[in-house]
Scaffold this motif. Structure first.
Motif, PDB file in Angstrom:
ATOM      1  N   LYS A  62      40.201  29.070  42.718  1.00 11.97           N
ATOM      2  CA  LYS A  62      39.701  29.964  41.673  1.00 11.97           C
ATOM      3  C   LYS A  62      38.620  30.936  42.133  1.00 11.97           C
ATOM      4  O   LYS A  62      38.429  31.991  41.537  1.00 11.97           O
ATOM      5  CB  LYS A  62      39.184  29.139  40.487  1.00 11.97           C
ATOM      6  CG  LYS A  62      37.809  28.533  40.657  1.00 11.97           C
ATOM      7  CD  LYS A  62      37.433  27.727  39.443  1.00 11.97           C
ATOM      8  CE  LYS A  62      35.965  27.308  39.453  1.00 11.97           C
ATOM      9  NZ  LYS A  62      35.072  28.456  39.244  1.00 11.97           N
ATOM     10  N   GLY A  63      37.920  30.631  43.229  1.00  5.89           N
ATOM     11  CA  GLY A  63      36.867  31.532  43.690  1.00  5.89           C
ATOM     12  C   GLY A  63      35.779  31.678  42.641  1.00  5.89           C
ATOM     13  O   GLY A  63      35.289  30.681  42.090  1.00  5.89           O
ATOM     14  N   ASP A  64      35.420  32.933  42.311  1.00  4.26           N
ATOM     15  CA  ASP A  64      34.376  33.165  41.327  1.00  4.26           C
ATOM     16  C   ASP A  64      34.925  33.339  39.915  1.00  4.26           C
ATOM     17  O   ASP A  64      34.190  33.683  38.985  1.00  4.26           O
ATOM     18  CB  ASP A  64      33.544  34.404  41.712  1.00  4.26           C
ATOM     19  CG  ASP A  64      34.400  35.656  41.865  1.00  4.26           C
ATOM     20  OD1 ASP A  64      35.640  35.549  41.729  1.00  4.26           O
ATOM     21  OD2 ASP A  64      33.836  36.740  42.105  1.00  4.26           O
ATOM     22  N   LYS A  65      36.224  33.103  39.729  1.00  8.18           N
ATOM     23  CA  LYS A  65      36.823  33.201  38.398  1.00  8.18           C
ATOM     24  C   LYS A  65      36.505  31.953  37.581  1.00  8.18           C
ATOM     25  O   LYS A  65      36.222  30.889  38.133  1.00  8.18           O
ATOM     26  CB  LYS A  65      38.350  33.347  38.502  1.00  8.18           C
ATOM     27  CG  LYS A  65      38.827  34.601  39.210  1.00  8.18           C
ATOM     28  CD  LYS A  65      40.346  34.604  39.272  1.00  8.18           C
ATOM     29  CE  LYS A  65      40.882  35.803  40.023  1.00  8.18           C
ATOM     30  NZ  LYS A  65      42.361  35.779  40.137  1.00  8.18           N
ATOM     31  N   SER A  66      36.566  32.095  36.267  1.00  7.80           N
ATOM     32  CA  SER A  66      36.444  30.919  35.418  1.00  7.80           C
ATOM     33  C   SER A  66      37.706  30.075  35.579  1.00  7.80           C
ATOM     34  O   SER A  66      38.751  30.563  36.041  1.00  7.80           O
ATOM     35  CB  SER A  66      36.278  31.334  33.951  1.00  7.80           C
ATOM     36  OG  SER A  66      37.476  31.931  33.466  1.00  7.80           O
ATOM     37  N   PHE A  67      37.612  28.802  35.192  1.00  4.38           N
ATOM     38  CA  PHE A  67      38.767  27.915  35.355  1.00  4.38           C
ATOM     39  C   PHE A  67      39.979  28.436  34.599  1.00  4.38           C
ATOM     40  O   PHE A  67      41.084  28.508  35.154  1.00  4.38           O
ATOM     41  CB  PHE A  67      38.412  26.508  34.861  1.00  4.38           C
ATOM     42  CG  PHE A  67      39.599  25.586  34.788  1.00  4.38           C
ATOM     43  CD1 PHE A  67      40.082  24.973  35.925  1.00  4.38           C
ATOM     44  CD2 PHE A  67      40.247  25.353  33.575  1.00  4.38           C
ATOM     45  CE1 PHE A  67      41.198  24.137  35.866  1.00  4.38           C
ATOM     46  CE2 PHE A  67      41.349  24.519  33.511  1.00  4.38           C
ATOM     47  CZ  PHE A  67      41.816  23.909  34.662  1.00  4.38           C
ATOM     48  N   TRP A  68      39.792  28.803  33.333  1.00  4.81           N
ATOM     49  CA  TRP A  68      40.918  29.240  32.517  1.00  4.81           C
ATOM     50  C   TRP A  68      41.503  30.544  33.035  1.00  4.81           C
ATOM     51  O   TRP A  68      42.714  30.746  33.015  1.00  4.81           O
ATOM     52  CB  TRP A  68      40.487  29.387  31.053  1.00  4.81           C
ATOM     53  CG  TRP A  68      40.133  28.079  30.428  1.00  4.81           C
ATOM     54  CD1 TRP A  68      38.897  27.663  30.033  1.00  4.81           C
ATOM     55  CD2 TRP A  68      41.021  26.988  30.156  1.00  4.81           C
ATOM     56  NE1 TRP A  68      38.964  26.390  29.531  1.00  4.81           N
ATOM     57  CE2 TRP A  68      40.246  25.954  29.586  1.00  4.81           C
ATOM     58  CE3 TRP A  68      42.388  26.800  30.325  1.00  4.81           C
ATOM     59  CZ2 TRP A  68      40.810  24.751  29.195  1.00  4.81           C
ATOM     60  CZ3 TRP A  68      42.953  25.593  29.936  1.00  4.81           C
ATOM     61  CH2 TRP A  68      42.165  24.581  29.374  1.00  4.81           C
ATOM     62  N   ARG A  69      40.627  31.426  33.521  1.00  2.29           N
ATOM     63  CA  ARG A  69      41.112  32.684  34.084  1.00  2.29           C
ATOM     64  C   ARG A  69      41.914  32.425  35.358  1.00  2.29           C
ATOM     65  O   ARG A  69      42.964  33.029  35.572  1.00  2.29           O
ATOM     66  CB  ARG A  69      39.912  33.590  34.395  1.00  2.29           C
ATOM     67  CG  ARG A  69      40.259  34.923  35.061  1.00  2.29           C
ATOM     68  CD  ARG A  69      41.045  35.806  34.149  1.00  2.29           C
ATOM     69  NE  ARG A  69      41.333  37.090  34.751  1.00  2.29           N
ATOM     70  CZ  ARG A  69      42.213  37.971  34.271  1.00  2.29           C
ATOM     71  NH1 ARG A  69      42.864  37.693  33.158  1.00  2.29           N
ATOM     72  NH2 ARG A  69      42.419  39.129  34.867  1.00  2.29           N
ATOM     73  N   ALA A  70      41.436  31.514  36.179  1.00  2.70           N
ATOM     74  CA  ALA A  70      42.134  31.189  37.421  1.00  2.70           C
ATOM     75  C   ALA A  70      43.497  30.564  37.131  1.00  2.70           C
ATOM     76  O   ALA A  70      44.490  30.872  37.796  1.00  2.70           O
ATOM     77  CB  ALA A  70      41.291  30.242  38.265  1.00  2.70           C
ATOM     78  N   LEU A  71      43.560  29.685  36.128  1.00  3.79           N
ATOM     79  CA  LEU A  71      44.828  29.041  35.786  1.00  3.79           C
ATOM     80  C   LEU A  71      45.810  30.064  35.227  1.00  3.79           C
ATOM     81  O   LEU A  71      47.003  30.063  35.573  1.00  3.79           O
ATOM     82  CB  LEU A  71      44.591  27.930  34.763  1.00  3.79           C
ATOM     83  CG  LEU A  71      45.804  27.064  34.390  1.00  3.79           C
ATOM     84  CD1 LEU A  71      46.340  26.341  35.613  1.00  3.79           C
ATOM     85  CD2 LEU A  71      45.438  26.072  33.297  1.00  3.79           C
ATOM     86  N   HIS A  72      45.310  30.968  34.383  1.00  6.02           N
ATOM     87  CA  HIS A  72      46.177  31.975  33.756  1.00  6.02           C
ATOM     88  C   HIS A  72      46.710  32.974  34.780  1.00  6.02           C
ATOM     89  O   HIS A  72      47.858  33.422  34.682  1.00  6.02           O
ATOM     90  CB  HIS A  72      45.410  32.709  32.661  1.00  6.02           C
ATOM     91  CG  HIS A  72      46.193  33.833  32.032  1.00  6.02           C
ATOM     92  ND1 HIS A  72      47.334  33.627  31.291  1.00  6.02           N
ATOM     93  CD2 HIS A  72      45.999  35.181  32.059  1.00  6.02           C
ATOM     94  CE1 HIS A  72      47.812  34.791  30.879  1.00  6.02           C
ATOM     95  NE2 HIS A  72      47.023  35.745  31.337  1.00  6.02           N
TER      96      HIS A  72
END
Length: 315
Positions: A139-149
């Motif tokens: 995910k890097g610096d993304k939020s968890f939900w953003r990374a999953l989406h």
């Protein structure tokens, strides 16, 4: 892709053991919710196998009929998985629930249901943990939900979605078994089965939408596209550049094309050297971008592109 395969193997191992146990206990106790959970685990097992088939077939090299390779085949198989979750998992669970609601039968011995549900929660939790770890690693610096989406790896987002639904389904099944026995209302077991079916159908719809976007050609996110254009524009040989056009050919294979106007005093050789230099820099920074095509264009051609194309779109 190796991490994705690990996630899928873990899910298959857990689901095989859970499915067998659930079917046995469902037959002994007559629980509709437990039967729905057994079907759910069986479908998840088959889905894992289909994802592995997709991984293997997508790894084939390109040929004259498919010059860019078969990377997108993994997205096709993830779509099939989503359809199976909807039709078999959700459909059978809902059907079983309706039948039990119309003809409710008391449970014979709910103790075994609780034991199996607890064991299943442990195995599903382990599988979910493996999937979540993979998401956090990527995910890097993304939020968890953003990374999953935004994940383009169906092995990860499908397993995480399935296991999350499984954990919720186990809770629903436990409530159905408890209410059916404690309140002497066998109909609640059927209600729980119906609720599990609706849950699986909802998850399947989300996975279908995700697979659809990848099959029809999703590109890189806007921030990456802007960064690539800025990288190109920063080169001293470039006069102007359009926003890159891109498409995921597979989880680890991205195609990027970009129109650039080079300084008018450069020779053809210098332009070719600049193109090679820029392609190398982009690959070094973004490992997933394996195919890059920078097309030299006159400045007028860049300026004639739609304004939105040069700003990177609405985001």
């Amino acid at each position: 892709m190796a991490e994705s395969r690990t996630v899928v193997y873990g899910a298959i191992a857990g689901n095989v053991a859970i499915a067998v146990t659930k079917f046995i206990v469902a037959g002994i106790t007559g629980s509709s919710a437990m039967m729905s959970e057994a079907v759910h685990s069986l479908v998840d097992t088959g889905n894992g196998v289909l994802l592995l088939i997709g991984f293997k077939r997508s790894a084939r090299k390109g040929d004259p009929a498919h010059p860019f390779g078969y990377g997108k085949e993994v997205y096709f198989w993830s779509l099939i998985v989503a359809i199976l979750i909807f039709g078999i998992g959700g459909g059978i669970s809902a059907y079983e629930g309706v039948l039990h609601m119309r003809n409710p039968e008391p449970l014979t011995d709910p103790k075994w249901n609780y034991i199996v549900l607890a064991a299943a929660a442990v195995f599903e939790g382990i599988s979910l943990g493996i999937g979540l770890r993979a998401v956090f690693q990527q995910k890097g610096d993304k939020s968890f939900w953003r990374a999953l989406h935004t994940s383009k790896d169906p092995g990860i987002f499908t397993v995480v979605a399935e296991d999350s639904a499984a954990m919720i389904g186990l809770a629903i099944a436990a409530l159905g078994v408890y209410g059916s026995h404690r309140l002497d209302m066998p109909v609640l077991d059927g209600v729980a089965s119906l609720a599990i079916g609706v849950l699986l159908a909802g998850v399947a719809v989300l996975l279908i939408l995700e697979s659809r976007g990848l099959l029809i050609g999703e590109g890189i996110d806007r921030a990456t596209a802007v960064a690539i254009r800025e990288m190109v524009m920063a080169d001293g040989a470039v006069q102007s550049a359009a926003m890159p056009l891109s498409m995921y050919l597979g989880p680890e294979n991205v195609l990027v094309t970009l129109d650039a106007a080079f300084m008018p005093d450069l020779s053809s050789r210098q332009v070719a050297e600049a193109v090679c230099r820029l392609e190398r820099r982009i690959r070094e920074r973004y490992g997933r971008i394996q195919r890059i095509y920078i097309a030299p264009q006159p400045p007028a051609a860049i300026d004639a592109l739609p304004a939105m194309a040069n700003r990177g779109g609405p985001g």
